[in-house]
Structure formats: C-alpha cells, structure tokens
Motif scaffolding. Structure first.
Motif, short mmCIF file in Angstrom:
data_model
loop_
_atom_site.label_atom_id
_atom_site.label_comp_id
_atom_site.label_asym_id
_atom_site.label_seq_id
_atom_site.Cartn_x
_atom_site.Cartn_y
_atom_site.Cartn_z
N THR A 144 3.57 1.49 -0.99
CA THR A 144 3.45 0.21 -0.30
C THR A 144 2.53 0.40 0.90
O THR A 144 2.37 1.51 1.40
N ARG B 173 1.60 -1.73 4.63
CA ARG B 173 1.84 -2.86 5.52
C ARG B 173 1.03 -2.66 6.79
O ARG B 173 0.61 -1.56 7.11
N ARG C 105 -3.47 -2.05 -0.47
CA ARG C 105 -2.59 -2.54 -1.53
C ARG C 105 -3.36 -2.74 -2.84
O ARG C 105 -2.82 -2.50 -3.93
N ARG D 208 5.31 5.13 1.57
CA ARG D 208 5.27 3.92 2.39
C ARG D 208 4.24 4.15 3.50
O ARG D 208 4.41 5.03 4.34
N GLU E 211 3.73 4.11 -7.22
CA GLU E 211 4.81 3.65 -6.36
C GLU E 211 4.41 3.90 -4.91
O GLU E 211 4.57 5.01 -4.40
#
Length: 111
Positions: A32, A34, A21, A2, A30
């Motif tokens: 992410t 942000r 992304r 993450r 896998e």
C-alpha cells in the motif's frame, strides 16, 4: 509492505503516492502507499514499513530515522527529480530497496 510518502504539506506526497499505487497495482503485489504531511508526523510512522520523505525534508533525516527505528520503520529520502517519475517505478524500487530482503512482497511473491 506499507509505504508512506511524506512531504511538508501533503500535496507533493499525494502525487508520488498515487503514482506509487499505480506501480504496485501493475505488479500485483501486496503493498500500500499513502501520503502524509509533516503535520501528521510522527503519527504517520504507525503502521508504516517504509517512510519515503521528500527531498526538501532531507535535513530532518537523522531525527526521522531515530523516531522511525523505535517503530521498525525504514526511511529514505526521495531523489530531487522524483516528480519526473510518472509511473511510480523509481519510488517503488526505492521502497523495496529500503525495506530489505524478506520485508516486502515484491515480484517474487505476487498476490
């Protein structure tokens, strides 16, 4: 893995996270990505494995690393020319290198 990309207001980090992304999707891993602004700090560390901070926040690196270490978050400063990284590959490579072995699902562990 993450990843959170943090800048001052959240605008620049939005562009970097969006490109990141794309790099993640191209690899099928896998992970992410942000975006966050400085106003969301230190809450943005929650649920973050790797925090990439904008080059204009480099003077805060030591303090950010101290805060991040209590949450198990790794931190790196993005290079000055990161906005030229149109496909997110350099940002992704930096995140993987900061995460370290065994802490990320990289090319060796596709979905």
């Amino acid at each position: 893995m993450r990843i959170t990309v943090m800048c001052g207001a959240g605008a620049s980090s939005t562009f970097v996270a969006q490109r990141l992304r794309s790099a993640i999707a191209a690899r099928g891993v896998e992970a992410t990505a942000r975006a966050a602004g400085l106003a969301s700090y230190p809450d943005c560390l929650d649920g973050t494995d790797v925090l990439l901070i904008g080059p204009h926040l480099a003077d805060r690196l030591d303090a950010v690393r101290r805060d991040a270490s209590t949450r198990g978050t790794r931190v790196a400063v993005l290079p000055d020319d990161i906005f030229g990284d149109r496909d997110g590959e350099r940002a992704y490579a930096l995140a993987v290198s900061v995460a370290g072995p065994g802490t990320t699902d990289d090319e060796r562990n596709p979905r």
